[in-house]
Design a protein around this motif. Structure first.
Motif, PDB file in Angstrom:
ATOM      1  N   SER A 272       0.832  -1.198   0.000  1.00 27.13           N
ATOM      2  CA  SER A 272       0.000   0.000   0.000  1.00 27.13           C
ATOM      3  C   SER A 272       0.872   1.255   0.000  1.00 27.13           C
ATOM      4  O   SER A 272       2.097   1.178   0.046  1.00 27.13           O
ATOM      5  N   GLY A 273       0.219   2.391  -0.083  1.00 29.18           N
ATOM      6  CA  GLY A 273       0.940   3.668  -0.038  1.00 29.18           C
ATOM      7  C   GLY A 273       0.059   4.669   0.676  1.00 29.18           C
ATOM      8  O   GLY A 273      -0.861   4.288   1.415  1.00 29.18           O
ATOM      9  N   ASN A 274       0.272   5.924   0.415  1.00 30.58           N
ATOM     10  CA  ASN A 274      -0.516   6.963   1.064  1.00 30.58           C
ATOM     11  C   ASN A 274      -1.856   7.096   0.342  1.00 30.58           C
ATOM     12  O   ASN A 274      -1.916   7.532  -0.812  1.00 30.58           O
ATOM     13  N   ILE A 275      -2.932   6.704   1.015  1.00 31.79           N
ATOM     14  CA  ILE A 275      -4.249   6.798   0.376  1.00 31.79           C
ATOM     15  C   ILE A 275      -5.151   7.728   1.188  1.00 31.79           C
ATOM     16  O   ILE A 275      -6.377   7.614   1.150  1.00 31.79           O
ATOM     17  N   SER A 276      -4.536   8.679   1.883  1.00 30.26           N
ATOM     18  CA  SER A 276      -5.335   9.561   2.753  1.00 30.26           C
ATOM     19  C   SER A 276      -6.314  10.417   1.950  1.00 30.26           C
ATOM     20  O   SER A 276      -7.409  10.724   2.429  1.00 30.26           O
ATOM     21  N   THR A 277      -5.946  10.796   0.723  1.00 33.33           N
ATOM     22  CA  THR A 277      -6.884  11.607  -0.069  1.00 33.33           C
ATOM     23  C   THR A 277      -8.171  10.825  -0.346  1.00 33.33           C
ATOM     24  O   THR A 277      -9.241  11.408  -0.486  1.00 33.33           O
ATOM     25  N   PHE A 278      -8.050   9.505  -0.430  1.00 33.42           N
ATOM     26  CA  PHE A 278      -9.235   8.686  -0.690  1.00 33.42           C
ATOM     27  C   PHE A 278     -10.161   8.667   0.527  1.00 33.42           C
ATOM     28  O   PHE A 278     -11.387   8.697   0.375  1.00 33.42           O
ATOM     29  N   HIS A 279      -9.591   8.667   1.712  1.00 37.99           N
ATOM     30  CA  HIS A 279     -10.410   8.763   2.925  1.00 37.99           C
ATOM     31  C   HIS A 279     -11.223  10.067   2.882  1.00 37.99           C
ATOM     32  O   HIS A 279     -12.420  10.069   3.151  1.00 37.99           O
ATOM     33  N   ASP A 280     -10.542  11.140   2.512  1.00 43.23           N
ATOM     34  CA  ASP A 280     -11.246  12.436   2.425  1.00 43.23           C
ATOM     35  C   ASP A 280     -12.355  12.379   1.373  1.00 43.23           C
ATOM     36  O   ASP A 280     -13.447  12.915   1.575  1.00 43.23           O
ATOM     37  N   PHE A 281     -12.048  11.732   0.275  1.00 41.53           N
ATOM     38  CA  PHE A 281     -13.038  11.581  -0.808  1.00 41.53           C
ATOM     39  C   PHE A 281     -14.301  10.882  -0.281  1.00 41.53           C
ATOM     40  O   PHE A 281     -15.427  11.316  -0.533  1.00 41.53           O
ATOM     41  N   LEU A 282     -14.097   9.810   0.472  1.00 45.04           N
ATOM     42  CA  LEU A 282     -15.246   9.056   0.993  1.00 45.04           C
ATOM     43  C   LEU A 282     -16.067   9.901   1.971  1.00 45.04           C
ATOM     44  O   LEU A 282     -17.297   9.816   1.985  1.00 45.04           O
ATOM     45  N   LYS A 283     -15.363  10.715   2.743  1.00 43.87           N
ATOM     46  CA  LYS A 283     -16.080  11.531   3.731  1.00 43.87           C
ATOM     47  C   LYS A 283     -16.967  12.593   3.082  1.00 43.87           C
ATOM     48  O   LYS A 283     -17.923  13.067   3.685  1.00 43.87           O
ATOM     49  N   THR A 284     -16.614  12.977   1.845  1.00 43.67           N
ATOM     50  CA  THR A 284     -17.418  14.013   1.168  1.00 43.67           C
ATOM     51  C   THR A 284     -18.286  13.425   0.052  1.00 43.67           C
ATOM     52  O   THR A 284     -18.845  14.147  -0.757  1.00 43.67           O
ATOM     53  N   LEU A 285     -18.379  12.113   0.044  1.00 44.55           N
ATOM     54  CA  LEU A 285     -19.105  11.419  -1.027  1.00 44.55           C
ATOM     55  C   LEU A 285     -20.565  11.869  -1.113  1.00 44.55           C
ATOM     56  O   LEU A 285     -21.115  12.022  -2.211  1.00 44.55           O
ATOM     57  N   HIS A 286     -21.178  12.091   0.046  1.00 45.10           N
ATOM     58  CA  HIS A 286     -22.611  12.454   0.077  1.00 45.10           C
ATOM     59  C   HIS A 286     -22.883  13.764  -0.664  1.00 45.10           C
ATOM     60  O   HIS A 286     -23.982  14.017  -1.113  1.00 45.10           O
ATOM     61  N   ALA A 287     -21.830  14.590  -0.794  1.00 40.10           N
ATOM     62  CA  ALA A 287     -22.031  15.904  -1.416  1.00 40.10           C
ATOM     63  C   ALA A 287     -21.836  15.867  -2.934  1.00 40.10           C
ATOM     64  O   ALA A 287     -21.969  16.874  -3.619  1.00 40.10           O
ATOM     65  N   LYS A 288     -21.505  14.707  -3.461  1.00 41.26           N
ATOM     66  CA  LYS A 288     -21.199  14.625  -4.901  1.00 41.26           C
ATOM     67  C   LYS A 288     -22.445  14.259  -5.718  1.00 41.26           C
ATOM     68  O   LYS A 288     -23.329  13.571  -5.216  1.00 41.26           O
ATOM     69  N   PRO A 289     -22.469  14.687  -6.981  1.00 39.89           N
ATOM     70  CA  PRO A 289     -23.581  14.261  -7.833  1.00 39.89           C
ATOM     71  C   PRO A 289     -23.475  12.758  -8.062  1.00 39.89           C
ATOM     72  O   PRO A 289     -22.378  12.248  -8.282  1.00 39.89           O
ATOM     73  N   MET A 290     -24.565  12.037  -7.951  1.00 43.41           N
ATOM     74  CA  MET A 290     -24.440  10.582  -8.039  1.00 43.41           C
ATOM     75  C   MET A 290     -25.466   9.929  -8.965  1.00 43.41           C
ATOM     76  O   MET A 290     -25.562   8.726  -9.032  1.00 43.41           O
ATOM     77  N   GLU A 291     -26.224  10.772  -9.703  1.00 41.02           N
ATOM     78  CA  GLU A 291     -27.278  10.140 -10.531  1.00 41.02           C
ATOM     79  C   GLU A 291     -26.690   9.191 -11.585  1.00 41.02           C
ATOM     80  O   GLU A 291     -27.308   8.208 -11.971  1.00 41.02           O
ATOM     81  N   ASN A 292     -25.443   9.443 -12.022  1.00 41.64           N
ATOM     82  CA  ASN A 292     -24.853   8.575 -13.042  1.00 41.64           C
ATOM     83  C   ASN A 292     -24.106   7.384 -12.470  1.00 41.64           C
ATOM     84  O   ASN A 292     -23.621   6.550 -13.208  1.00 41.64           O
ATOM     85  N   ASN A 293     -23.972   7.334 -11.162  1.00 46.99           N
ATOM     86  CA  ASN A 293     -23.187   6.262 -10.561  1.00 46.99           C
ATOM     87  C   ASN A 293     -24.102   5.144 -10.066  1.00 46.99           C
ATOM     88  O   ASN A 293     -24.626   5.180  -8.953  1.00 46.99           O
ATOM     89  N   LYS A 294     -24.304   4.157 -10.920  1.00 48.92           N
ATOM     90  CA  LYS A 294     -25.223   3.065 -10.599  1.00 48.92           C
ATOM     91  C   LYS A 294     -24.795   2.289  -9.370  1.00 48.92           C
ATOM     92  O   LYS A 294     -25.613   1.793  -8.616  1.00 48.92           O
TER      93      LYS A 294
END
Lengths: 479, 479
Positions: A272-294
């Protein structure tokens, strides 16, 4: 198929999110100024035919998502819209897809397929991967087994292009390390195989019968591991289990009730490596547009359907949810996205390798577009990008990484130990395996002690059998 | 690739002619009244990518030979023009093609691919074959070896999906018959593999070094056998060679100069039948229109280029002819078609299985068209034909044949002995192997004597080693 539940694999879902995150990072950076990466994600359902249906679309002149595919048979005459493909996970699926993408030499970068044969560049000329070949994993396993003084082991593998090659390769490495293989059991790859119950039982009987074997190497798909372990716990089996990359970090498996009774689990995961940005991404997932993400929509439906269960039951509920209950619950998606649950289920090696796949492709595109106007989507052909990709060098956690001559990325492995902490099994990082040095590196003395303690687990048993084992080894030389 | 010659495989060319002959027979008969079978034949060059390029065309709505392929992604919405596919030969090629044809469940009938995994109907639901699975071949081989009192053998196989599965399967059968495997050598499948010379040398050194091993099982592609044997003859190697289906009847191999010095060759070929109509077809080949038959034109060019050599050199000359010499000689095609040469090169098992493939498809079409108007080429979908094909029963040499539940046709094997007759090696039919009875059937006493004489070939050597072998077998039980 009636009665067959759908399996929503949180871990694979997280990989798709990691891919989206990595693409968004590129698009929001200045790396490819003026160019935006587009993407489509298809679910293979771990089935070759499903994957081929998607892969055929990638050969098309137009957007892959159109319902009609058109392409010229003279492959030098046109440029497909798709320039690179990421995936698949299972080696067997990846191999078949690769055979098709070869037609246009479309670069394919897998984040997880580690089967040795994928290094064969005559067969798979447009295939690359951000993980090492299993050649190294089996060597590392044999070394760990040898260092721990175990030399009488069993193997259970899934009967597919991953398990078969791993078995073969491990056999060679084991022999080189004077480790004897008492039995090899193969389980059918598909739950729809009518022999699966009989084969699981047979493997299970072998484990019980061969009381001298205390170490079992397991090259299996996660759902096989789940089945086998649930049975093993019921029967009070206590062994050392050596986990391969595809389940060594599986939170779902580690949360099986009473899993700690099974004995010791030690495994290998892609570095593995540094994946801290992905943790941040998950925390803000609710705020993203998601109609296209089945996939995200499906996850939300599952959360609704499982709204009644406790947090520690959520994984199990999601896995066992049937299509019917989903239909019924549709519409009630007033849930949060439970980013804490998602973060807890991350298998860092796969997230890291997925992000690496996106990054290498982005850097290759930058290289490719230095001297042409890539705002035109047909400015270059996939085979040109493949050539750039083979030579790409990127920096990852302050180290330079690149594909080797066989298209593999030799990042190494994390050695994981499943450890009981406060009554719960936690998957801990015990060591790093360095491919070049063929050696284990420990972050601190405590971890080193953990590693050498493995040896004690079954010393008593080993001593009884050591003479017979050496005799066998000697006589079976020419075999 | 510069300097790489083309290989014109007479034997595969003959299979394409057998397919044409069988189709013409159907079209000239009353079997499918009012319906004419059309066909296209593509050269795979034994390469997966080449084969995939052709197979993608078969999914098209239109004639596969159009230069543009168009198809709908919703596979239930349209009917492709191609209704069934025959081939390929090599299992590895067949498997990849099958993964693609699965998309439309287009029935694929192979006349030669015998790899065990192709019986797996979860992976290959639209695949059938007119030959048995290698499961039976390896069992028959192990039985022959056991009956001949040999129990210390070597194996050499091509490293592809044919050789690997055969090796695995033979290993299991050998163990069940108390036959020990002294070594297993794998040779790369492609001549373009840079390690091929080193690997051939390594296999060769093993043969020389292991003087105790006098029986060698060979699961290899013909060109590998050619290479290995030419080397072995130079070094005066004398062994018993057990030939697998794909080279046991290879006239080209049997005509290597001094081949008789190599020792005994005994092999397994797919059960043949009455192919006399094909002999007649070859004799009248010159009178047929041939402008559309590229393979026939190529054969004629080769005959021109080799016009200067003696008849017994013709095979060799054709195999070694380069593209360049063909270009040069083009136009000088005032040759006969040398039907005697073609007939001499027939490998009857493959001709028979090819004709069976056409016949089963034709009978399935008849069944399919009983209640609809098949003059409309879109009257039925490939998957409908697949269902009929699975149930087809036809009469072949007065026996009823059909596909079993795994899509295999269990016709059995001919056991071939390469015998010196008047100073020449001739490939003779020594026995038949009956799959159901797991036993050999002899046409007369002379052949039976030939079979039991095999035993004597290396009795002296066997007796020296028998004790050590049994000891090993006993001790390695759990392995």
């Amino acid at each position: 198929m009636p009665g067959r539940g759908i399996f929503f694999e949180i871990q694979v879902f997280l990989q798709t999110l990691a891919m989206i995150h990595a693409i968004e990072m590129i698009n929001n950076s200045t790396l490819l100024s003026g160019i935006t990466l587009g993407y489509e994600i298809y679910d293979t359902c771990a089935e070759v035919t499903k994957a081929m249906g998607a892969a055929v679309r990638f050969l098309s002149k137009f957007n892959a998502s159109k319902d009609e595919v058109e392409f010229k048979c003279n492959y030098s005459d046109y440029t497909p819209r798709v320039k690179a493909v990421i995936g698949a996970s299972y080696s067997e699926v990846t191999m078949s897809v690769s055979r098709l993408l070869n037609l246009q030499l479309i670069p394919q970068v897998s984040q997880a397929s580690s089967s040795e044969i994928l290094s064969d560049k005559i067969r798979f000329p447009s295939f690359l991967r951000t993980v090492p070949s299993d050649l190294y994993q089996t060597r590392a396993m044999a070394r760990l087994i040898h260092m721990s003084g175990w030399n009488w082991i069993g193997i259970i593998a899934t009967d597919d292009d991953y398990g078969r090659f791993a078995l073969e390769s491990f056999g060679i490495q084991a022999m080189a390390n004077n480790v004897c293989i008492a039995y090899k059991e193969m389980l059918p790859a598909f739950l729809s195989d009518s022999t699966i119950n009989a084969k699981v039982n047979q493997a299970f009987e072998k484990i019980i019968e061969e009381t001298r074997v205390n170490v079992i190497v397991v090259f299996m798909r996660q759902f096989h591991v789940m089945r086998l372990f649930q049975k093993a716990i019921e029967r009070n089996i206590n062994k050392v289990w050596i986990a391969s990359d595809n389940w060594s970090a599986a939170v779902k498996v580690s949360m099986i009730p009473y899993i700690k009774r099974l004995g010791t689990v030690v495994g290998f995961a892609f570095k593995s490596g540094n994946i801290s940005t992905f943790h941040d991404f998950l925390k803000t997932l609710h705020a993203k547009p998601m109609e296209n993400n089945k996939f995200l929509n499906e996850y939300m439906l599952l959360l609704s359907a499982c709204a009644h269960v406790k947090d520690q039951e959520l994984n199990n509920c999601i896995s066992n949810c049937t299509q019917e209950s989903l239909m019924y619950k549709a519409g009630e998606n007033n849930q949060t996205l439970k980013d804490d649950f998602l973060i807890a289920n991350i298998e860092p090696g796969f997230i890291h390798s997925t992000m690496l796949a996106v990054q290498t492709i982005a850097y290759a595109i930058r290289e490719q577009c230095q001297d042409r106007n890539c705002k035109n989507p047909f400015a270059f052909a996939p085979w040109e990008l493949l050539e750039k990709l083979k030579k790409v060098k990127i920096t990852d956690s302050e180290k330079e990484v690149h594909f080797d001559a066989k298209g593999d990325m030799n990042t190494g492995y994390d050695v994981l130990l499943w450890k009981e902490i406060n009554g719960q099994i936690e998957i801990t990082n015990m060591a790093e395996y360095d491919l070049q040095k063929d050696d284990f590196i420990f972050p601190d003395e405590e971890k080193k002690t953990d590693f050498f303690n493995l040896k004690r687990t079954i010393t008593a048993i080993r001593q009884i059998w050591i003479t017979a084992i050496y005799a066998t080894t000697k006589l079976t030389g020419p075999l």
